[in-house]
Design a protein around this motif. Sequence first.
Motif, PDB file in Angstrom:
ATOM      1  N   ALA A  34      31.587  28.504  46.441  1.00 25.10           N
ATOM      2  CA  ALA A  34      32.416  28.782  47.453  1.00 25.10           C
ATOM      3  C   ALA A  34      33.169  30.138  47.326  1.00 25.10           C
ATOM      4  O   ALA A  34      33.887  30.548  48.265  1.00 25.10           O
ATOM      5  N   MET A  35      33.053  30.779  46.285  1.00 25.47           N
ATOM      6  CA  MET A  35      33.756  32.146  45.900  1.00 25.47           C
ATOM      7  C   MET A  35      35.273  31.904  46.107  1.00 25.47           C
ATOM      8  O   MET A  35      35.884  32.628  46.482  1.00 25.47           O
ATOM      9  N   GLU A  36      35.766  30.958  45.424  1.00 28.99           N
ATOM     10  CA  GLU A  36      37.199  30.738  45.435  1.00 28.99           C
ATOM     11  C   GLU A  36      37.545  30.335  43.982  1.00 28.99           C
ATOM     12  O   GLU A  36      37.796  29.465  43.339  1.00 28.99           O
TER      13      GLU A  36
ATOM     14  N   GLY B 139      39.986  33.018  30.548  1.00 21.99           N
ATOM     15  CA  GLY B 139      39.157  34.191  30.590  1.00 21.99           C
ATOM     16  C   GLY B 139      38.530  34.482  31.617  1.00 21.99           C
ATOM     17  O   GLY B 139      38.239  35.532  32.022  1.00 21.99           O
ATOM     18  N   LEU B 140      38.109  33.248  32.527  1.00 22.65           N
ATOM     19  CA  LEU B 140      37.405  33.587  33.763  1.00 22.65           C
ATOM     20  C   LEU B 140      38.397  34.318  34.785  1.00 22.65           C
ATOM     21  O   LEU B 140      38.041  35.009  35.637  1.00 22.65           O
ATOM     22  N   LEU B 141      39.691  34.034  34.973  1.00 20.36           N
ATOM     23  CA  LEU B 141      40.757  34.646  35.543  1.00 20.36           C
ATOM     24  C   LEU B 141      41.004  35.876  35.271  1.00 20.36           C
ATOM     25  O   LEU B 141      41.995  36.542  35.835  1.00 20.36           O
ATOM     26  N   GLY B 142      40.655  36.246  33.922  1.00 20.80           N
ATOM     27  CA  GLY B 142      41.096  37.687  33.382  1.00 20.80           C
ATOM     28  C   GLY B 142      42.608  37.418  32.970  1.00 20.80           C
ATOM     29  O   GLY B 142      43.370  38.505  32.737  1.00 20.80           O
ATOM     30  N   VAL B 143      42.862  36.226  32.365  1.00 21.89           N
ATOM     31  CA  VAL B 143      44.433  35.816  31.968  1.00 21.89           C
ATOM     32  C   VAL B 143      44.076  35.515  30.506  1.00 21.89           C
ATOM     33  O   VAL B 143      43.217  35.077  29.892  1.00 21.89           O
ATOM     34  N   SER B 144      45.161  36.291  29.449  1.00 22.79           N
ATOM     35  CA  SER B 144      45.058  35.908  28.149  1.00 22.79           C
ATOM     36  C   SER B 144      45.135  34.538  27.959  1.00 22.79           C
ATOM     37  O   SER B 144      45.961  33.764  28.514  1.00 22.79           O
TER      38      SER B 144
ATOM     39  N   ALA C 198      38.319  38.147  39.179  1.00 19.70           N
ATOM     40  CA  ALA C 198      37.922  36.750  38.729  1.00 19.70           C
ATOM     41  C   ALA C 198      36.662  36.202  39.583  1.00 19.70           C
ATOM     42  O   ALA C 198      35.549  35.672  38.785  1.00 19.70           O
ATOM     43  N   LEU C 199      36.200  36.830  40.587  1.00 22.60           N
ATOM     44  CA  LEU C 199      34.823  36.671  41.307  1.00 22.60           C
ATOM     45  C   LEU C 199      33.677  37.209  40.464  1.00 22.60           C
ATOM     46  O   LEU C 199      32.788  36.720  40.243  1.00 22.60           O
ATOM     47  N   ALA C 200      33.946  38.453  39.831  1.00 23.09           N
ATOM     48  CA  ALA C 200      32.888  39.077  39.023  1.00 23.09           C
ATOM     49  C   ALA C 200      32.683  38.203  37.828  1.00 23.09           C
ATOM     50  O   ALA C 200      31.576  38.036  37.397  1.00 23.09           O
TER      51      ALA C 200
END
Length: 596
Positions: A496-498, A586-591, A153-155
């Motif tokens: 915040a990298m959160e 999408g940012l969280l890598g979730v469909s 998610a950070l990437a």
Amino acid sequence: MSRGVVREKIEALLHQALRQARERGELKADPMPSITLDAPKRPEWGDLASTVAMALAAPEQRAPHEIAQIIVSNMAERERWLDRVEIVRPGFLNMTVKREMWLEVLREIERLGTRYGTNQLAQGQRLLIEFVSANPTGPLHVGHGRGAAVGQALANLFEAAGAEVVREYYINDAGRQMKLLGASVLARYEQLNGRESPVPEDGYQGQYIEDVAAQVLAQVGTAFLQLPREEAERRCQSVAYDRLVNEIRADLARFGVTFQSWFSEASLQQSGAVLRVVQELKTRGLIVEQEGAIWFRSSAYGDEKDRVVQKQDGDFTYLASDIAYHRDKLLRGYDRLINVWGADHHGYIPRMQAVMEAFGYPRTHLGVVLVQMVSLLRGGKKVEMSKRAGEFITLREVIDEVGADAAKFSFLMRRSDTHLDFDLELAKQQSADNPVYYVQYAHARVASLCRVAESRGITVPDPSQADLSALADPDEFGLIRKLSLYPTIVEGAVLAMEPHRVAVYLQELAGQLHAFYFRHRILPPAAEAEVEQETTAQESETKPGATGTDAAALSSCHRDVLTPELTGARLALMRQVRQVIHNGLGLLGVSAPERM
């Protein structure tokens, strides 16, 4: 690729007022203060609030209420963008934005599509994000899964901020733990050959060690029994390493997490990089020889004490390898390094930041995100250990039971540095109590609305084609205001990298969508009944926000009269809700499923 059209306009309006006040000599405003906008605590107080007047009180040596009055008097174009500006003591500026400005949010989302919420915070930067980096001595466990979700998610967030990101896995394939792996597999291999051979007291247990031993037996028969013990352990270690690294890669791929780079710790020692980096530190005057050992003078850069890099017996410490690894990262020329570590590495941060300074970089060149442990529950009760792993629940077992999406979203619901309870039964429920289902269902619900509308010849317009003046209900503008916050949420998550901020936002947006759907009619009753039938075809549990599934029940929930213009406007609004949920997931890598 902005912070949102409304916030940008209001920030620009405040900046213009400050510049004009400075030109008139009414304020010094030097340097120009940054502008922050927040939602007032109560909706009746306005849409946006600023504390800029209070921030200027000390440098201007004036009362914030007086400064606020000067700012408002210099808002030359406030009537174009604002319906009302109210000064509330001690110096809050509460502003109510014109309806047309809020409608522009919908047009902005439509125009930007998947780029809505992106920004330029890291534009042009090259980042290396290292995460997971589990020892290849066993399967990935659920804690590694949380680290994988956070790192991915950070990437994604930094890529949305314009950065070029490389995801790297550091393979800890050197040192004592690898020798123990070889010894543990050899012991099981010898047992399979009828020999009494105890596993080392601190060796590795679990069915997976027996599986590797069986693989060795199938490949070489009894050949390893004829080898010197040290050589046999080395060969067993090699077989185990290859198998376990491949399994780690496969588990991460099933989890939807991939890496551009896999970096071997052993390669540092084989290439002489560890020795070279210690010698480099010595030339910089940062090595001390004491009590027969070699120490890195990390205390010179804020660490609480110096650290051993080479022991009395000549072996290098883990820190020496880590210094060589981070030196290698620096030499690769990245603008910033980010490590995702387990919370037990908290004390390690100062010494690695000391490494940054030792090589001429600021401490901030290395950012560290800590990930706390995960407790697995089943119906509120703690899950016992895995029979296969022997000591922990594997990530593979969790994916098999609840799926990658549910696991990933659950791992990202809280700040990564706080403990997380993950209930497997809850993650499988198709109900409002399951956070990932709650959000994904919101996306699928809107997708169903659009499908049914189009099947009945009802156009799903973009905002430029719809009569948005038909939108007048406070709930409609509540949704629009929520959509307008998304770029700010993403920006804050990057700074915040959160990544959990995005997950929390999506839950709140989904909640507003579900509530809106059951308070307001969007399609004619028969069409909405069809939406309910479509979305419940595969379900056996309660849907988010549902109070009934037939046309009569739905109709009784609605308080407004539907017109073609209102249908078009609300479908245009729903279309943008769907886009923002899609972007956030999408940012969280979730469909973002079209159907549930």
